[in-house]
Write a protein that holds these residues in place. Structure first.
Motif, short mmCIF file in Angstrom:
data_model
loop_
_atom_site.label_atom_id
_atom_site.label_comp_id
_atom_site.label_asym_id
_atom_site.label_seq_id
_atom_site.Cartn_x
_atom_site.Cartn_y
_atom_site.Cartn_z
N PRO A 23 4.13 5.20 6.32
CA PRO A 23 2.75 4.38 5.96
C PRO A 23 3.42 2.79 6.07
O PRO A 23 4.46 2.61 5.67
CB PRO A 23 2.43 4.73 4.78
N PRO A 24 2.61 1.96 6.56
CA PRO A 24 2.93 0.61 6.54
C PRO A 24 3.02 0.03 5.01
O PRO A 24 2.42 0.64 4.31
CB PRO A 24 1.55 -0.19 7.32
N GLY A 53 -0.27 -1.42 2.17
CA GLY A 53 0.25 -0.10 2.88
C GLY A 53 -0.99 0.52 3.71
O GLY A 53 -1.45 -0.14 4.51
N ASP A 54 -1.20 1.81 3.37
CA ASP A 54 -2.18 2.39 4.17
C ASP A 54 -3.71 2.70 3.67
O ASP A 54 -4.77 3.09 3.84
CB ASP A 54 -1.91 3.80 4.50
N ARG A 55 -3.67 1.82 2.32
CA ARG A 55 -4.96 1.88 1.66
C ARG A 55 -5.51 0.53 1.37
O ARG A 55 -5.02 -0.52 1.51
CB ARG A 55 -4.61 2.50 0.28
N ARG A 159 -8.21 10.33 13.70
CA ARG A 159 -7.95 11.58 12.88
C ARG A 159 -9.06 12.72 13.21
O ARG A 159 -10.12 12.52 13.35
CB ARG A 159 -8.22 11.23 11.46
N LEU A 391 -8.45 5.24 2.48
CA LEU A 391 -7.59 4.83 3.69
C LEU A 391 -8.16 3.51 4.49
O LEU A 391 -9.28 3.39 4.61
CB LEU A 391 -7.39 6.02 4.69
N ASP A 393 -8.80 2.60 7.27
CA ASP A 393 -9.49 2.80 8.63
C ASP A 393 -10.77 1.72 8.96
O ASP A 393 -11.74 1.84 8.27
CB ASP A 393 -9.89 4.25 8.73
N LYS A 416 -6.10 1.55 11.49
CA LYS A 416 -5.97 2.93 11.32
C LYS A 416 -4.91 3.12 10.11
O LYS A 416 -3.70 2.98 10.57
CB LYS A 416 -5.69 3.80 12.44
N GLY A 417 -5.18 3.48 8.91
CA GLY A 417 -4.15 3.50 8.17
C GLY A 417 -3.36 2.42 7.85
O GLY A 417 -2.10 2.49 7.77
N GLY A 418 -4.10 1.09 7.92
CA GLY A 418 -3.38 -0.11 7.57
C GLY A 418 -2.76 -0.57 8.52
O GLY A 418 -1.93 -1.71 8.51
N THR A 419 -2.62 0.06 9.80
CA THR A 419 -1.95 -0.65 10.92
C THR A 419 -2.87 -0.91 12.05
O THR A 419 -3.61 -0.10 12.23
CB THR A 419 -0.84 0.60 11.54
#
Length: 423
Positions: A23-24, A53-55, A159, A391, A393, A416-419
């Motif tokens: 996760p980032p 992060g991813d949230r 996803r 998340l 997204d 997507k997921g913080g990225t």
């Protein structure tokens, strides 16, 4: 140590040289012109979104962020949840390119999988960060492998929730038209009887199915009208087996009787619903069964047959529109799912535009494609809204999609997921 790593990479192949996906860790502050959170149907000018992060960590105006946070400015753009495709087939491509029969019978699995990889990327770049893929149409369990490749970061894509082979009554699907008695590869797994369908449900779940898909009705022979195929007893047994395993059930149905049996069996969603009546849709609304109307499928297939979009529309399009409007009037939960694969992946927004043309407000269609689909697909604990704890997204589109739904075709950023994967 560096030399050892290089030797291992040479021996084990390219994948060994790549670090495991993590996760980032960076904090990101996103500053759009407005936020559509997927929950209240409104846009909120001046809102910002903080991602850790991813949230999603915080949402609202004038957010504070650490000094080392990355800032993403999106002037003039609307930030909204990543959209969720509710009815797709990544292992199909448009029928005006290759017929369904030829895709199932003549395209090698490796070719179909390679095309599905490209289609998954196109879907993600179009702003659809999640997808419920409802059957590989003859490509076996390849969707399970594609899902794993996406999850592991090997290939880009949404996803996935997958249904693997799908389940049909013996003799009721296709391809057809060959010497009777010769076994021809089919677009779904055939069953006959309660024991047979329960075994198929369990076999597909063991193979990786997140959803179980049944065909309540279909055409026994080419050119015939659809008729009910699975019995009520078969459908009840399949639904019980799926629910016991914690898997929801989607049912293809184009006839009134097929829909009645699906409702009586306690399914989770009905796909298409062309044969619905006011009474059937009222029953669906009462029992909380969602409908994926797939307006874009009948629109696309009619155009392949020569329709240029002029009114009056072909009968198939008119039937689809009428059932959609009956469901809307009855208060049925409407998921956004276009049967993409019948038409080109990446053009998923086509269904959203047709839903607006059919009588839904742009805001309600946007909710259906985000928080609505997340709820009907049991994903609302993870995604579907711009809400702390979910998340990250997120997508950004030009303009205001609550004023003009076509804005969702102009995606400027995908996270997507913080990225950030695009933009």
């Amino acid at each position: 140590m560096r030399r050892l790593a290089l030797i291992l990479a040479m021996l084990l192949g390219p994948a060994a040289a790549l670090p495991a996906a993590e996760p980032p860790s960076q904090t990101v502050l996103i500053k759009p012109a407005r936020v559509f959170d997927g929950l209240d149907g409104k846009t909120h000018a001046g809102w910002q979104v903080l991602v850790e992060g991813d949230r999603i960590a915080a949402v609202g105006p004038n957010l504070s962020a650490p000094a080392d946070a990355k800032i993403i400015d999106l002037p003039g753009e609307t930030l909204m949840p990543g959209m969720i495709e509710g009815h797709g087939h990544l292992f199909l491509h448009p029928y005006n390119e290759t017929s369904w029969d030829d895709q199932v019978l003549h395209e090698p699995l490796a070719l179909r999988t390679a095309r599905a990889v490209a289609s998954a990327k196109a879907t993600l770049l179009a702003g659809f960060t999640s997808e419920r893929d409802l059957g590989t149409e003859g490509a076996g369990y390849a969707d399970v492998g594609l899902k794993a490749a996406i999850d592991q970061g090997i290939v880009p894509g949404p996803r996935l929730n997958v249904a693997t082979r799908a389940i049909v009554a013996l003799g009721a699907y296709g391809p057809k038209g060959f010497e009777p008695g010769i076994a021809i590869p089919q677009g779904a797994e055939e069953v006959s009887g309660v024991d047979s369908i329960v075994a198929a449900v369990r076999r597909q779940i063991a193979g990786g199915a997140d959803w179980v898909k049944l065909y309540a009705d279909y055409r026994w022979r080419p050119g015939e009208d659809s008729r009910p195929t699975l019995s009520l007893e078969e459908m009840k047994a399949a639904v019980a087996a799926a629910h016991d395993a914690g898997r929801p059930v989607a049912v293809h149905s184009a006839t009134a009787e097929g829909m009645r049996r699906a409702i009586a069996a306690g399914v989770d969603t009905i796909e298409h619903g062309y044969g619905g009546t006011p009474e059937i849709f009222a029953d669906m609304a009462k029992k909380g069964i969602a409908l994926c109307p797939t307006l874009a499928a009948s629109d696309a297939t009619s155009r392949y047959r020569g329709w240029n979009g002029a009114e009056p529309a072909p009968e198939a399009v008119q039937i689809n529109r009428k059932s959609f409007q009956m469901a809307l009037k009855a208060g049925v939960h409407l998921c956004m799912g276009g049967d993409v694969g019948v038409f080109a992946h990446g053009q998923n927004a086509r269904e959203m535009e047709l839903m607006v043309a059919g009588g839904m407000s742009p805001a309600d269609v946007l909710i259906a494609a985000t928080w609505g689909n997340a709820r009907w697909f049991h994903l609302d604990g993870k995604l579907g809204a711009v809400k702390p704890g979910l998340l990250a997204d997120l997508i950004a589109v030009d303009g205001d999609p609550t004023a003009d739904i076509a804005a969702v075709r102009h995606v400027r950023m995908v996270m997507k997921g913080g990225t950030v994967v695009a933009g």
